[in-house]
Write a protein that holds these residues in place. Structure first.
Motif: not given
Length: 332
Positions: A250-254, A277-279, A284-293
């Protein structure tokens, strides 16, 4: 600019000092997980009482770690909602007391904006962007055309994804908090139960997890009635596979619909290894995910959000600021 951040929306008492929205000088977190584990979930009255007990000590440690004086602070940023009202009141009143004592300006920060801006600490936020907010109380898809511009384009119609994780964990017999436990077992099992992937018939970008939760409950119950063993690892893997597939698709579709290449993943569930892992497969996308902390509740994210909020609006709140248990992100 040195921003003092205070977060107390649920069961973490946290105080942080962050310079210019990026440099974390201190980020002290006192967690109540071990306390609430006895009850199988957060008890609001217990949470607020423990905030009262911990807040002064957490304040003191934050300044010790940052090696600065209270007089050096330029801005106080505090979570104003949403959250448990008793818990929020402790943080807001502590922030007001500090601001009054040292004559410092204060601003209230939306808790979910804090989660989004946790990404700004370690990454440069590029716009326009789609933010996927996933936590125990929220599942939302938010369009951001610029800093502090929030347009909710999708949300859960029932259970939040983190709530679904915790409920499934209880069914499987895993201890609180259930989300990390399910994620751990999911990596030891396989998607053998093939649970449903819920896509709404209206074609919207909303989510629904209650049916998936019910499918897990029914599967476990039916196996018990037949005296058949349920493989916990495979069930967790099957549940997580369903959740992650729907969230990511859904995120990629949007993003594709709006022509956006920048995706921000935020909230406590962004710590989920399977979701990360899935993201990461979408190069081809700029994926931003914070560190666990910075994924779970912490004050550094509130300080960072407060910095960018002030930079955009150039205005403060006053000492009459009060928290709200329910607060819409896109109305802020």
């Amino acid at each position: 600019m040195l921003v003092l951040g205070i977060e107390s929306s649920c069961d973490e008492t946290s105080v942080a000092i962050v310079k210019d929205g990026k440099e974390v000088l201190s980020n002290v977190i006192n967690s109540q997980i071990d306390i609430h584990k006895l009850f199988g979930g957060v008890v609001p009255e217990v949470a607020s009482r423990n905030h009262v007990y911990q807040i002064s000590m957490v304040f003191k440690q934050a300044f010790i770690d940052a090696n600065i004086k209270p007089e050096d602070i330029d801005l106080v940023a505090v979570t104003k909602g949403p959250g448990l009202i008793g818990s929020l009141l402790i943080g807001v009143n502590a922030a007001k007391a500090f601001a009054l004592m040292y004559n410092k300006p204060i601003i209230g920060v939306h808790h979910l904006a804090g989660h989004i801006y946790a990404n700004a600490i370690e990454h440069d936020m590029v716009f326009p962007a789609i933010a996927l907010l996933v936590s125990g109380g929220n599942t939302e898809l938010v369009y951001m055309k610029e800093h502090f511009s929030f347009e909710i384009l999708g949300e859960t119609l029932d259970d939040a994804v983190g709530e679904a994780y915790d409920k499934v964990a209880r069914v499987v017999g895993l201890p609180y908090p259930g989300g990390p436990q399910v994620d751990k077992l999911a990596h030891q099992g396989h998607d053998t139960y093939h649970l449903p992937r819920v896509y709404l018939e209206d074609g919207s970008f909303n989510f629904s997890f209650s049916g998936l939760k019910s499918a897990v409950i029914n599967l476990v119950h039916n196996n018990e009635q037949r005296n058949e063993e349920t493989n916990k690892e495979d069930l967790c893997a099957s549940f997580q596979a369903s959740v992650v597939e729907v969230l990511v698709n859904k995120t990629i579709a949007l993003a594709d619909k709006l022509g956006v290449k920048n995706i921000i993943v935020a909230g406590g569930v962004s710590a989920n290894k399977g979701l990360k892992e899935a993201f990461m497969k979408y190069e081809n996308y700029n994926i931003s995910i914070p560190s666990i902390k910075y994924c779970t509740d912490n004050a550094a994210m509130i300080a960072a959000a407060g910095y960018y909020q002030f930079k955009k609006y150039q205005k403060y709140d006053d000492l009459t600021i009060n928290p709200k248990a329910n607060l819409d992100l896109d109305n802020e």
